[in-house]
Design a protein around this motif. Structure first.
Motif, PDB file in Angstrom:
ATOM      1  N   ALA A   8       0.863  -1.187   0.000  1.00 51.05           N
ATOM      2  CA  ALA A   8       0.000   0.000   0.000  1.00 51.05           C
ATOM      3  C   ALA A   8       0.895   1.231   0.000  1.00 51.05           C
ATOM      4  CB  ALA A   8      -0.907  -0.002   1.220  1.00 51.05           C
ATOM      5  N   ALA A   9       0.606   2.145  -0.906  1.00 51.44           N
ATOM      6  CA  ALA A   9       1.426   3.348  -1.021  1.00 51.44           C
ATOM      7  C   ALA A   9       0.752   4.583  -0.437  1.00 51.44           C
ATOM      8  CB  ALA A   9       1.781   3.597  -2.484  1.00 51.44           C
ATOM      9  N   ASP A  10      -0.561   4.494  -0.150  1.00 42.87           N
ATOM     10  CA  ASP A  10      -1.269   5.650   0.392  1.00 42.87           C
ATOM     11  C   ASP A  10      -2.278   5.178   1.435  1.00 42.87           C
ATOM     12  OD1 ASP A  10      -3.863   5.026  -0.959  1.00 42.87           O
ATOM     13  OD2 ASP A  10      -2.737   5.549  -2.772  1.00 42.87           O
ATOM     14  N   ALA A  11      -2.850   6.134   2.151  1.00 40.13           N
ATOM     15  CA  ALA A  11      -3.752   5.812   3.263  1.00 40.13           C
ATOM     16  C   ALA A  11      -5.001   5.066   2.798  1.00 40.13           C
ATOM     17  CB  ALA A  11      -4.129   7.079   4.011  1.00 40.13           C
ATOM     18  N   GLU A  12      -5.594   5.499   1.686  1.00 45.90           N
ATOM     19  CA  GLU A  12      -6.819   4.850   1.192  1.00 45.90           C
ATOM     20  C   GLU A  12      -6.559   3.384   0.846  1.00 45.90           C
ATOM     21  OE1 GLU A  12      -5.633   7.799   0.020  1.00 45.90           O
ATOM     22  OE2 GLU A  12      -7.137   9.123   0.932  1.00 45.90           O
ATOM     23  N   THR A  13      -5.456   3.136   0.143  1.00 48.84           N
ATOM     24  CA  THR A  13      -5.111   1.758  -0.217  1.00 48.84           C
ATOM     25  C   THR A  13      -4.832   0.932   1.032  1.00 48.84           C
ATOM     26  OG1 THR A  13      -4.159   2.576  -2.282  1.00 48.84           O
ATOM     27  CG2 THR A  13      -3.587   0.338  -1.638  1.00 48.84           C
ATOM     28  N   ALA A  14      -4.146   1.519   2.014  1.00 48.76           N
ATOM     29  CA  ALA A  14      -3.832   0.795   3.254  1.00 48.76           C
ATOM     30  C   ALA A  14      -5.110   0.417   4.001  1.00 48.76           C
ATOM     31  CB  ALA A  14      -2.914   1.630   4.142  1.00 48.76           C
ATOM     32  N   ALA A  15      -6.058   1.361   4.114  1.00 49.31           N
ATOM     33  CA  ALA A  15      -7.319   1.069   4.814  1.00 49.31           C
ATOM     34  C   ALA A  15      -8.092  -0.035   4.104  1.00 49.31           C
ATOM     35  CB  ALA A  15      -8.170   2.335   4.906  1.00 49.31           C
ATOM     36  N   SER A  16      -8.199   0.060   2.785  1.00 47.27           N
ATOM     37  CA  SER A  16      -8.938  -0.951   2.010  1.00 47.27           C
ATOM     38  C   SER A  16      -8.236  -2.295   2.033  1.00 47.27           C
ATOM     39  CB  SER A  16      -9.114  -0.494   0.558  1.00 47.27           C
ATOM     40  OG  SER A  16      -9.919   0.642   0.515  1.00 47.27           O
ATOM     41  N   ALA A  17      -6.909  -2.280   1.882  1.00 51.11           N
ATOM     42  CA  ALA A  17      -6.153  -3.531   1.877  1.00 51.11           C
ATOM     43  C   ALA A  17      -6.279  -4.250   3.218  1.00 51.11           C
ATOM     44  CB  ALA A  17      -4.694  -3.266   1.538  1.00 51.11           C
ATOM     45  N   ALA A  18      -6.192  -3.501   4.316  1.00 52.55           N
ATOM     46  CA  ALA A  18      -6.340  -4.116   5.642  1.00 52.55           C
ATOM     47  C   ALA A  18      -7.732  -4.707   5.803  1.00 52.55           C
ATOM     48  CB  ALA A  18      -6.065  -3.094   6.741  1.00 52.55           C
ATOM     49  N   TYR A  19      -8.741  -3.946   5.388  1.00 49.20           N
ATOM     50  CA  TYR A  19     -10.123  -4.425   5.506  1.00 49.20           C
ATOM     51  C   TYR A  19     -10.330  -5.708   4.704  1.00 49.20           C
ATOM     52  CZ  TYR A  19     -15.190  -4.499   5.602  1.00 49.20           C
ATOM     53  OH  TYR A  19     -16.500  -4.884   5.790  1.00 49.20           O
ATOM     54  N   ASP A  20      -9.721  -5.772   3.514  1.00 52.92           N
ATOM     55  CA  ASP A  20      -9.941  -6.889   2.596  1.00 52.92           C
ATOM     56  C   ASP A  20      -9.061  -8.109   2.852  1.00 52.92           C
ATOM     57  OD1 ASP A  20     -11.918  -5.475   1.267  1.00 52.92           O
ATOM     58  OD2 ASP A  20     -10.532  -4.682  -0.250  1.00 52.92           O
ATOM     59  N   LEU A  21      -8.105  -8.030   3.773  1.00 56.21           N
ATOM     60  CA  LEU A  21      -7.253  -9.195   4.032  1.00 56.21           C
ATOM     61  C   LEU A  21      -8.100 -10.393   4.449  1.00 56.21           C
ATOM     62  CD1 LEU A  21      -4.183  -7.566   5.806  1.00 56.21           C
ATOM     63  CD2 LEU A  21      -4.182  -8.807   3.627  1.00 56.21           C
ATOM     64  N   ASP A  22      -7.595 -11.556   4.122  1.00 59.25           N
ATOM     65  CA  ASP A  22      -8.352 -12.789   4.299  1.00 59.25           C
ATOM     66  C   ASP A  22      -8.268 -13.316   5.739  1.00 59.25           C
ATOM     67  OD1 ASP A  22      -9.993 -14.856   3.478  1.00 59.25           O
ATOM     68  OD2 ASP A  22      -8.328 -16.110   2.804  1.00 59.25           O
ATOM     69  N   PHE A  23      -8.633 -12.454   6.689  1.00 60.75           N
ATOM     70  CA  PHE A  23      -8.773 -12.855   8.079  1.00 60.75           C
ATOM     71  C   PHE A  23     -10.241 -12.655   8.442  1.00 60.75           C
ATOM     72  CE2 PHE A  23      -4.270 -11.275   8.104  1.00 60.75           C
ATOM     73  CZ  PHE A  23      -3.673 -12.524   8.235  1.00 60.75           C
ATOM     74  N   GLU A  24     -10.756 -13.475   9.330  1.00 61.07           N
ATOM     75  CA  GLU A  24     -12.195 -13.505   9.611  1.00 61.07           C
ATOM     76  C   GLU A  24     -12.698 -12.272  10.361  1.00 61.07           C
ATOM     77  OE1 GLU A  24     -12.857 -17.170  11.695  1.00 61.07           O
ATOM     78  OE2 GLU A  24     -12.379 -18.382   9.941  1.00 61.07           O
ATOM     79  N   HIS A  25     -13.976 -11.982  10.153  1.00 56.05           N
ATOM     80  CA  HIS A  25     -14.767 -10.994  10.875  1.00 56.05           C
ATOM     81  C   HIS A  25     -14.294  -9.544  10.752  1.00 56.05           C
ATOM     82  CE1 HIS A  25     -17.005 -14.315  12.577  1.00 56.05           C
ATOM     83  NE2 HIS A  25     -15.865 -14.869  12.955  1.00 56.05           N
ATOM     84  N   PRO A  26     -14.063  -9.037   9.517  1.00 55.09           N
ATOM     85  CA  PRO A  26     -13.686  -7.630   9.377  1.00 55.09           C
ATOM     86  C   PRO A  26     -14.824  -6.706   9.795  1.00 55.09           C
ATOM     87  CG  PRO A  26     -14.199  -8.541   7.231  1.00 55.09           C
ATOM     88  CD  PRO A  26     -14.248  -9.689   8.217  1.00 55.09           C
ATOM     89  N   VAL A  27     -14.484  -5.616  10.453  1.00 53.50           N
ATOM     90  CA  VAL A  27     -15.455  -4.619  10.880  1.00 53.50           C
ATOM     91  C   VAL A  27     -15.155  -3.277  10.208  1.00 53.50           C
ATOM     92  CG1 VAL A  27     -16.363  -3.322  12.844  1.00 53.50           C
ATOM     93  CG2 VAL A  27     -15.930  -5.781  13.063  1.00 53.50           C
ATOM     94  N   CYS A  28     -13.913  -2.797  10.349  1.00 52.26           N
ATOM     95  CA  CYS A  28     -13.506  -1.549   9.694  1.00 52.26           C
ATOM     96  C   CYS A  28     -11.990  -1.517   9.598  1.00 52.26           C
ATOM     97  CB  CYS A  28     -14.039  -0.321  10.428  1.00 52.26           C
ATOM     98  SG  CYS A  28     -13.568  -0.177  12.158  1.00 52.26           S
ATOM     99  N   GLY A  29     -11.500  -0.677   8.692  1.00 55.07           N
ATOM    100  CA  GLY A  29     -10.065  -0.532   8.499  1.00 55.07           C
ATOM    101  C   GLY A  29      -9.669   0.934   8.507  1.00 55.07           C
TER     102      GLY A  29
END
Length: 191
Positions: A151-172
């Motif tokens: 991730a090179a910017d804040a938006e990509t980092a937030a989305s990438a964290a949210y979309d990672l394949d770990f269970e029960h995402p709430v927000c990033g």
């Protein structure tokens, strides 16, 4: 795999994700140079002290991220002139792990000229300088480890964290160091 709340800290980018089985009705809200996690309008009432907190703060040339109330004292110590490593270690040690049913670790990191990641568990305090993206989580992955996070910017980092394949995402939440004293913040609430 359920790893709970986690952070990824790189030299210039950081991310935090709330993952929860017990309190999924939360969202991240950015206001100024702070991001707060709190209950959504439809969340059931609770007296749990661990579900609402500042999870990201920018102070001068450093951004702080974490899974609880430790973010504020870390940021305050940095504002007072403490080195980021010392502010992180002292605050994690002082607040200790969360005294809930799971002895949930506190995790936090700093992004700046020098970046660090840390965790305080029931059995250890670990603080590590970051030279590559590094992950630590409240469960399963509770020792900082190198992690493939592009991730090179804040938006990509937030989305990438949210979309990672770990269970029960709430927000990033994402933070990015744009230059020496300029950071951007972003949130991803899965909407």
């Amino acid at each position: 795999m359920y790893i709970g709340r986690f952070i990824v800290v790189g030299p210039d980018v950081g991310a935090y994700r709330v993952s929860s089985r017990s309190f999924p009705n939360r969202k991240a809200v950015a206001h100024g140079e702070t991001v707060t996690v709190g209950p959504t309008e439809d969340a059931p009432e609770t007296d749990n002290p661990y579900i609402a907190y500042n999870c990201a703060r920018v102070v001068g040339d450093t951004a702080v991220i974490g899974n609880g109330s430790q973010v504020d004292p870390i940021a305050e110590k940095i504002e007072l002139g403490y080195p980021a490593r010392d502010a992180l270690a002292e605050s994690l040690l002082a607040l200790d792990y969360e005294k809930d049913d799971y002895d949930t670790p506190r995790i936090a990191g700093t992004v700046g000229e020098e970046s660090y990641i840390g965790i305080v568990r029931r059995d250890a305090l670990l603080v590590k300088e970051v030279t590559e993206p590094t992950l630590v989580a409240t469960y399963e992955k509770d020792t900082p480890e190198a992690f493939d996070f592009d991730a090179a910017d804040a938006e990509t980092a937030a989305s990438a964290a949210y979309d990672l394949d770990f269970e029960h995402p709430v927000c990033g939440v994402g933070v990015a160091r744009n230059d020496e004293n300029d950071f951007s913040l972003a949130v991803e609430n899965g909407n």
